[in-house]
Design an enzyme around this catalytic site. Structure first.
Site, mmCIF file in Angstrom:
data_model
loop_
_atom_site.group_PDB
_atom_site.id
_atom_site.type_symbol
_atom_site.label_atom_id
_atom_site.label_comp_id
_atom_site.label_asym_id
_atom_site.label_seq_id
_atom_site.Cartn_x
_atom_site.Cartn_y
_atom_site.Cartn_z
ATOM 1 N NE ARG A 102 12.926 60.198 86.557
ATOM 2 C CZ ARG A 102 12.973 60.634 87.864
ATOM 3 N NH1 ARG A 102 12.080 61.404 88.345
ATOM 4 N NH2 ARG A 102 13.877 60.530 88.476
ATOM 5 C CB THR A 106 13.050 65.506 78.892
ATOM 6 O OG1 THR A 106 12.632 63.980 79.147
ATOM 7 C CG2 THR A 106 13.754 65.788 77.705
ATOM 8 C CG ASP A 198 16.585 54.026 90.863
ATOM 9 O OD1 ASP A 198 16.678 54.736 89.606
ATOM 10 O OD2 ASP A 198 16.140 52.803 90.788
ATOM 11 C CG ASP A 201 19.478 51.351 90.431
ATOM 12 O OD1 ASP A 201 19.286 50.350 89.619
ATOM 13 O OD2 ASP A 201 19.936 52.557 90.388
HETATM 14 N N1 URA Z 1 11.859 57.037 91.116
HETATM 15 C C1 URA Z 1 12.772 56.463 92.041
HETATM 16 O O1 URA Z 1 13.013 55.366 91.824
HETATM 17 N N2 URA Z 1 13.036 57.410 93.119
HETATM 18 C C2 URA Z 1 12.775 58.706 93.012
HETATM 19 O O2 URA Z 1 12.833 59.389 94.048
HETATM 20 C C3 URA Z 1 12.023 59.072 91.916
HETATM 21 C C4 URA Z 1 11.764 58.327 90.865
#
Ligand code: URA
Length: 207
Positions: A102, A106, A198, A201
């Protein structure tokens, strides 16, 4: 098309492990695996069957086996955290990888890698991605698979935002989505809240 949200005490308990920021990498990975494994039974309930003839120790009879191959497509990298749960129950499944990240300004998906098995078009494809946030990566992945000719697609994710679910179902009303929890929404960074942070992570210990 349907959105199936799980309502099960074991999944609720394990989701708390994922959400808790004190959870270490080991417990996070284990809980993610266990939730995905609990979801597999339901998410595969529409797999088509065919009849074959076999001989039991008593007699010859007709019985049923899976009619088509299964391909698991994790969206790199967080989708990898759900693959083993599927492979443990569908050990003959193939795994196709799709790399989409991502753009953090954007929030649009950026494609960088794809490698699919040769029989992906005939397969039932199960896309895995723990977080369905804006829906951009999932929509990109479904678009990509349909451009190859894939017809039978299911999505498995752990936590979804209502905005992302709406976007995916509007663009791809034929795709079933299985999700452990639907959260409140997206914050200004397009992260799901309350969410779990995330996912990549936390699975790979990179933060
Ligand atoms: N990707 C993630 O890992 N966590 C989110 O909250 C949104 C996208």
């Amino acid at each position: 098309m349907a959105i199936f949200e799980f309502n099960h005490p074991l999944i609720a308990h394990k989701l708390t492990n994922l959400r808790n920021k004190e959870t270490d990498t080991k417990l996070f990975r284990e809980s993610l695996y266990e939730i995905a494994a609990l979801m597999v039974y339901e998410a595969t309930k529409d797999l088509p069957l065919k009849e074959i003839e076999i001989t039991t120790p008593i007699m010859t009879t007709t019985t049923k086996v899976l009619a088509k191959p299964v391909t698991i497509v994790p969206i790199l990298r967080a989708g990898l955290g759900m693959v083993d749960a599927l492979l443990d129950l569908i050990p003959n499944a193939k795994v196709g990888h799709l790399g989409v990240y991502r753009n953090e300004e954007t929030f649009k998906p950026v494609y960088y890698y794809a490698k699919m098995p040769t029989n992906v078009v005939e397969s039932k494809v199960i896309i895995t991605d723990p977080m369905l946030a804006t829906g951009g990566s999932i929509i990109y992945t479904i678009d990509y698979l349909k451009s190859l000719g894939v017809k039978d697609i299911t999505v498995m994710c752990i936590i979804a935002a209502p905005e992302g679910l709406k976007a995916v179902t509007e663009k791809h009303p034929d795709v079933n989505i299985y999700v452990s929890a639907i959260d409140n929404g997206l914050n200004e960074h397009a992260y799901i809240y309350p969410g779990l942070g995330d996912a990549g992570d936390r699975i790979f210990g990179t933060k």
